[in-house]
Scaffold this motif. Structure first.
Motif, PDB file in Angstrom:
ATOM      1  N   ALA A 198      25.386 -24.071   3.571  1.00 15.47           N
ATOM      2  CA  ALA A 198      26.374 -23.228   4.264  1.00 15.47           C
ATOM      3  C   ALA A 198      26.104 -23.205   5.769  1.00 15.47           C
ATOM      4  CB  ALA A 198      26.354 -21.814   3.695  1.00 15.47           C
ATOM      5  N   LEU A 199      24.835 -23.133   6.155  1.00 13.84           N
ATOM      6  CA  LEU A 199      24.509 -23.157   7.587  1.00 13.84           C
ATOM      7  C   LEU A 199      24.868 -24.507   8.206  1.00 13.84           C
ATOM      8  CD1 LEU A 199      21.103 -21.242   7.691  1.00 13.84           C
ATOM      9  CD2 LEU A 199      23.325 -20.501   8.564  1.00 13.84           C
ATOM     10  N   PRO A 206      19.801 -20.394  -4.351  1.00 17.39           N
ATOM     11  CA  PRO A 206      20.298 -19.771  -3.130  1.00 17.39           C
ATOM     12  C   PRO A 206      19.801 -20.461  -1.857  1.00 17.39           C
ATOM     13  CG  PRO A 206      18.666 -18.373  -4.195  1.00 17.39           C
ATOM     14  CD  PRO A 206      18.954 -19.485  -5.136  1.00 17.39           C
ATOM     15  N   TRP A 207      18.597 -21.035  -1.896  1.00 16.20           N
ATOM     16  CA  TRP A 207      18.106 -21.739  -0.714  1.00 16.20           C
ATOM     17  C   TRP A 207      18.953 -22.974  -0.444  1.00 16.20           C
ATOM     18  CZ3 TRP A 207      14.611 -20.223   2.814  1.00 16.20           C
ATOM     19  CH2 TRP A 207      13.834 -19.110   2.492  1.00 16.20           C
ATOM     20  N   GLY A 240      22.416 -21.821   0.729  1.00 16.14           N
ATOM     21  CA  GLY A 240      22.338 -21.217   2.060  1.00 16.14           C
ATOM     22  C   GLY A 240      22.158 -22.245   3.162  1.00 16.14           C
ATOM     23  N   ILE A 241      21.286 -23.220   2.933  1.00 19.42           N
ATOM     24  CA  ILE A 241      21.069 -24.272   3.936  1.00 19.42           C
ATOM     25  C   ILE A 241      22.345 -25.097   4.101  1.00 19.42           C
ATOM     26  CG2 ILE A 241      19.766 -26.370   4.422  1.00 19.42           C
ATOM     27  CD1 ILE A 241      17.360 -24.968   3.062  1.00 19.42           C
TER      28      ILE A 241
END
Length: 186
Positions: free
Chosen positions: A45-46, A38-39, A42-43
């Motif tokens: 995606a940002l 997920p990290w 998530g990074i």
């Protein structure tokens, strides 16, 4: 009512067994034997969200008539998109040919014949790839001839931070690939 979705391999992703089916389907293709964490997602995606704003600013600057500024904005957005995609690609990949460690800046492939041993060790590991180190587990590979190879996986990287069971499953899966394809020394 579960909704069946298809993964990139075309295998229905109804439950966790679909990962095992996909991993066993074609051993000639390079594949990651675990899901990105997920990290990492998530990074990425940002970064992709940031690139969308950068592309919007590129359009605004281009409509204003400043073509040089628009070209700079477009180039910066493409660099951010490329970084996000490279971040998603990073990790350990396996195939019948060997083991591939894909990093952000480089890739190293190791043939199964070069692998002497795969082991999990307790050692200081980098937290999310940053310079800060913490005590954790690392999956290391020992090569024939004693060449140094960085840790393949750690329990504090972007894929396995706060996911100890996923790290153990990935280490076991990589161990199974090593056991299956490493040639037996004579």
């Amino acid at each position: 009512m579960p909704l069946p979705f298809l993964t990139a391999d075309g295998v229905p992703d109804a439950d966790d067994d679909a990962d095992e089916v996909a991993a066993l389907a074609d051993h000639d293709r390079w594949r990651r034997p675990y899901r990105p964490g997920p990290w990492r997602v998530g990074i990425a995606a940002l970064l992709l969200l940031l690139s969308a704003f950068m592309l919007l600013s590129t359009m605004i600057v281009a409509f204003a008539g400043a073509w040089g500024g628009a070209a700079v904005c477009l180039a910066a957005a493409l660099v951010v998109i490329g970084s996000a995609l490279r971040l998603l690609r990073a990790g350990v990949w396996v195939s019948r040919a060997g083991l591939r460690r894909v990093g952000f800046f480089g890739t190293r492939s190791i043939a199964w014949g070069e692998v002497a041993e795969l082991r999990t060790v307790q050692q200081p590991v980098r937290w999310l790839g940053l310079p800060r180190t913490v005590q954790g587990q690392a999956l290391t590979v020992a090569l024939r001839g004693g060449a140094e190879v960085p840790a393949l996986l750690t329990d504090h990287n972007a894929d396995f931070l706060s996911r100890g069971e996923a790290f153990d499953r990935a280490a076991d899966t990589l161990g199974a690939w090593v056991d299956e394809y490493r040639p037996v020394p004579a």
